[in-house]
Design a protein around this motif. Structure first.
Motif, PDB file in Angstrom:
ATOM      1  N   GLU A  80      50.479  37.572  48.198  1.00  0.00           N
ATOM      2  CA  GLU A  80      50.253  36.385  49.020  1.00  0.00           C
ATOM      3  C   GLU A  80      49.593  36.742  50.350  1.00  0.00           C
ATOM      4  N   ARG A  81      50.067  37.817  50.976  1.00  0.00           N
ATOM      5  CA  ARG A  81      49.509  38.255  52.268  1.00  0.00           C
ATOM      6  C   ARG A  81      48.016  38.520  52.183  1.00  0.00           C
ATOM      7  N   HIS A  82      47.581  39.029  51.041  1.00  0.00           N
ATOM      8  CA  HIS A  82      46.174  39.408  50.889  1.00  0.00           C
ATOM      9  C   HIS A  82      45.387  38.409  50.043  1.00  0.00           C
ATOM     10  N   GLY A  83      46.013  37.278  49.736  1.00  0.00           N
ATOM     11  CA  GLY A  83      45.320  36.251  48.972  1.00  0.00           C
ATOM     12  C   GLY A  83      44.921  36.716  47.588  1.00  0.00           C
ATOM     13  N   LEU A  84      45.771  37.518  46.957  1.00  0.00           N
ATOM     14  CA  LEU A  84      45.456  38.081  45.648  1.00  0.00           C
ATOM     15  C   LEU A  84      46.256  37.405  44.545  1.00  0.00           C
ATOM     16  N   THR A  85      45.670  37.390  43.378  1.00  0.00           N
ATOM     17  CA  THR A  85      46.417  37.004  42.182  1.00  0.00           C
ATOM     18  C   THR A  85      47.089  38.261  41.641  1.00  0.00           C
ATOM     19  N   LYS A  86      47.922  38.096  40.643  1.00  0.00           N
ATOM     20  CA  LYS A  86      48.563  39.264  40.036  1.00  0.00           C
ATOM     21  C   LYS A  86      47.509  40.220  39.471  1.00  0.00           C
ATOM     22  N   ALA A  87      46.498  39.669  38.825  1.00  0.00           N
ATOM     23  CA  ALA A  87      45.439  40.515  38.252  1.00  0.00           C
ATOM     24  C   ALA A  87      44.723  41.311  39.347  1.00  0.00           C
ATOM     25  N   GLY A  88      44.400  40.662  40.453  1.00  0.00           N
ATOM     26  CA  GLY A  88      43.744  41.363  41.560  1.00  0.00           C
ATOM     27  C   GLY A  88      44.629  42.452  42.140  1.00  0.00           C
ATOM     28  N   GLY A  89      45.913  42.151  42.308  1.00  0.00           N
ATOM     29  CA  GLY A  89      46.852  43.148  42.815  1.00  0.00           C
ATOM     30  C   GLY A  89      47.017  44.312  41.865  1.00  0.00           C
ATOM     31  N   ASP A  90      47.068  44.015  40.562  1.00  0.00           N
ATOM     32  CA  ASP A  90      47.197  45.085  39.567  1.00  0.00           C
ATOM     33  C   ASP A  90      45.988  46.022  39.613  1.00  0.00           C
ATOM     34  N   ILE A  91      44.823  45.449  39.740  1.00  0.00           N
ATOM     35  CA  ILE A  91      43.606  46.273  39.798  1.00  0.00           C
ATOM     36  C   ILE A  91      43.603  47.123  41.063  1.00  0.00           C
ATOM     37  N   LEU A  92      43.949  46.528  42.189  1.00  0.00           N
ATOM     38  CA  LEU A  92      43.984  47.271  43.447  1.00  0.00           C
ATOM     39  C   LEU A  92      44.965  48.439  43.350  1.00  0.00           C
TER      40      LEU A  92
END
Length: 118
Positions: free
Chosen positions: A33-45
């Motif tokens: 939420e802090r970085h405006g990411l979805t789960k998929a975006g967070g997983d990739i990061l």
């Protein structure tokens, strides 16, 4: 009259373990939420960071395989992370067909902050 649900095998599950997992899930959701990411975006990061921490600069194909999302989905989120300046892609100097993925300073800072609070 309702019958009580049997609690078979729960005596071997520690409440602290379950609470720990739930706390990790909350922290990860807050990070996203802090970085405006979805789960998929967070997983990739996180997978990019994991690969780099293992001494390997991953290529786009590596990341697509690691996150186990359809290639088109992974590519879309890689592009979004790049737009948010959390990762950057660069051509592999040894194989011009490949694109390598690296964390930007902003992406590295985001991961480090998340890991410190986890």
């Amino acid at each position: 009259m309702m019958r009580p649900i049997a609690s078979v095998g729960v005596e071997n599950i520690g409440l602290e373990q379950i609470e720990g997992v739930l706390a990790q899930q909350r922290e990860y959701a807050e990070f996203l939420e802090r970085h405006g990411l979805t789960k998929a975006g967070g997983d990739i990061l996180l997978r990019v960071a994991w690969s780099l921490a293992n001494g390997k600069k991953p290529c786009v194909t590596d990341i697509c395989l690691l996150v186990d999302y359809p290639r088109t989905t992974a590519l879309r989120y890689i592009a979004m992370l790049e737009e948010q300046a959390l990762i950057q892609r660069e051509r592999d100097v040894h194989d011009r067909r490949r694109w390598l993925v690296n964390l930007t300073p902003k992406g590295s800072t985001a991961i480090q902050r998340h890991l410190r609070t986890s």
